[in-house]
Motif scaffolding. Structure first.
Motif, PDB file in Angstrom:
ATOM      1  N   ALA A 134       0.841  -1.199   0.000  1.00  0.00           N
ATOM      2  CA  ALA A 134       0.000   0.000   0.000  1.00  0.00           C
ATOM      3  C   ALA A 134       0.871   1.242   0.000  1.00  0.00           C
ATOM      4  O   ALA A 134       1.978   1.232   0.532  1.00  0.00           O
ATOM      5  N   SER A 135       0.366   2.326  -0.581  1.00  0.00           N
ATOM      6  CA  SER A 135       1.088   3.589  -0.631  1.00  0.00           C
ATOM      7  C   SER A 135       0.197   4.713  -0.143  1.00  0.00           C
ATOM      8  O   SER A 135      -0.977   4.779  -0.489  1.00  0.00           O
ATOM      9  N   ASP A 136       0.782   5.599   0.639  1.00  0.00           N
ATOM     10  CA  ASP A 136       0.072   6.823   1.012  1.00  0.00           C
ATOM     11  C   ASP A 136      -0.024   7.703  -0.224  1.00  0.00           C
ATOM     12  O   ASP A 136       0.746   7.544  -1.177  1.00  0.00           O
ATOM     13  N   PRO A 137      -0.943   8.666  -0.223  1.00  0.00           N
ATOM     14  CA  PRO A 137      -1.011   9.594  -1.349  1.00  0.00           C
ATOM     15  C   PRO A 137       0.300  10.356  -1.525  1.00  0.00           C
ATOM     16  O   PRO A 137       0.935  10.737  -0.549  1.00  0.00           O
ATOM     17  N   HIS A 138       0.704  10.558  -2.760  1.00  0.00           N
ATOM     18  CA  HIS A 138       1.861  11.371  -3.087  1.00  0.00           C
ATOM     19  C   HIS A 138       1.391  12.815  -3.285  1.00  0.00           C
ATOM     20  O   HIS A 138       0.189  13.076  -3.327  1.00  0.00           O
ATOM     21  N   PRO A 139       2.304  13.769  -3.448  1.00  0.00           N
ATOM     22  CA  PRO A 139       1.878  15.151  -3.683  1.00  0.00           C
ATOM     23  C   PRO A 139       0.979  15.262  -4.919  1.00  0.00           C
ATOM     24  O   PRO A 139       1.126  14.493  -5.882  1.00  0.00           O
ATOM     25  N   ALA A 140       0.057  16.214  -4.884  1.00  0.00           N
ATOM     26  CA  ALA A 140      -0.834  16.451  -6.026  1.00  0.00           C
ATOM     27  C   ALA A 140      -0.002  16.626  -7.291  1.00  0.00           C
ATOM     28  O   ALA A 140       1.049  17.265  -7.264  1.00  0.00           O
ATOM     29  N   GLY A 141      -0.443  16.038  -8.369  1.00  0.00           N
ATOM     30  CA  GLY A 141       0.268  16.144  -9.638  1.00  0.00           C
ATOM     31  C   GLY A 141       1.261  15.020  -9.877  1.00  0.00           C
ATOM     32  O   GLY A 141       1.884  14.952 -10.927  1.00  0.00           O
ATOM     33  N   THR A 142       1.398  14.099  -8.912  1.00  0.00           N
ATOM     34  CA  THR A 142       2.279  12.945  -9.090  1.00  0.00           C
ATOM     35  C   THR A 142       1.568  11.913  -9.956  1.00  0.00           C
ATOM     36  O   THR A 142       0.392  11.618  -9.731  1.00  0.00           O
TER      37      THR A 142
END
Length: 190
Positions: free
Chosen positions: A124-132
């Motif tokens: 699982a991955s946490d959200p990355h910065p917007a636009g990734t």
């Protein structure tokens, strides 16, 4: 010096450098990355080896690739990364793993990964910065990609792309090993 010691020292040195270049205080970086100030201090003093998730959060907060954060050989215009130099960041006892093959700093971090997911394993991955954005190509098996709660099946030979600013995970719900290549493009820090 062992590979792990070299990696720990490189991470400490590069974290200090990039935090300084960005002008981030310990508190500012901790807030941006969502990790404790104490953890950043321990990493900068080479007293700990953070989890992959923590390393990704710090790299995202700094606007650099994991490659840049872990790299101990910077310089040449063309950089060749041999198989033994690739950085394994995640693995399970069953044999699943992710390997950072190569990365670059362009208009933001750009990374290429090799992943193996054994049957029944997931990451699982946490959200990355917007636009990734992430681009995935499945070589063998069938990947179950979960993005923002929606499940998508990606069979061998198929590719997928998605904006990675939401929770997402990679699962092997089949009986065959999943081999895939993934590229991650993170926007520059402004």
């Amino acid at each position: 010096m062992s590979d792990l010691d070299q990696l720990t020292q490189s991470l400490a040195r590069n974290l200090k450098r990039w935090r300084g270049e960005r002008g981030f205080t310990l508190d500012a970086l901790a807030a941006r990355a969502g990790v404790s100030r104490g953890m950043i201090i321990q990493i900068e003093q080479a007293r700990t080896n953070p989890s992959v998730g923590t390393t990704v959060k710090i790299a995202d907060a700094l606007g650099v690739s994991i490659t840049t954060l872990l790299d101990y050989e910077q310089g040449a215009q063309v950089r060749i990364v041999t198989e033994d130099q690739a950085v394994r960041l995640w693995s399970t006892p069953a044999g699943s793993r992710s390997v950072l093959l190569v990365g670059a700093e362009s208009n933001g971090p750009l990374e290429m990964w090799s992943w193996t997911l054994m049957p029944g394993d997931a990451s699982a991955s946490d959200p990355h910065p917007a636009g990734t954005f992430e681009l995935i190509h499945v070589i063998t098996g069938e990947l179950t990609l979960l993005v923002d709660g929606a499940s998508h099946r990606v069979p061998a030979g198929a590719s997928a792309s998605f904006e990675a600013g939401v929770e997402h995970s990679y699962r092997n719900e089949g009986s065959e090993v999943v081999e895939m290549i993934m590229s991650v493009s993170v926007p520059p820090v402004r």
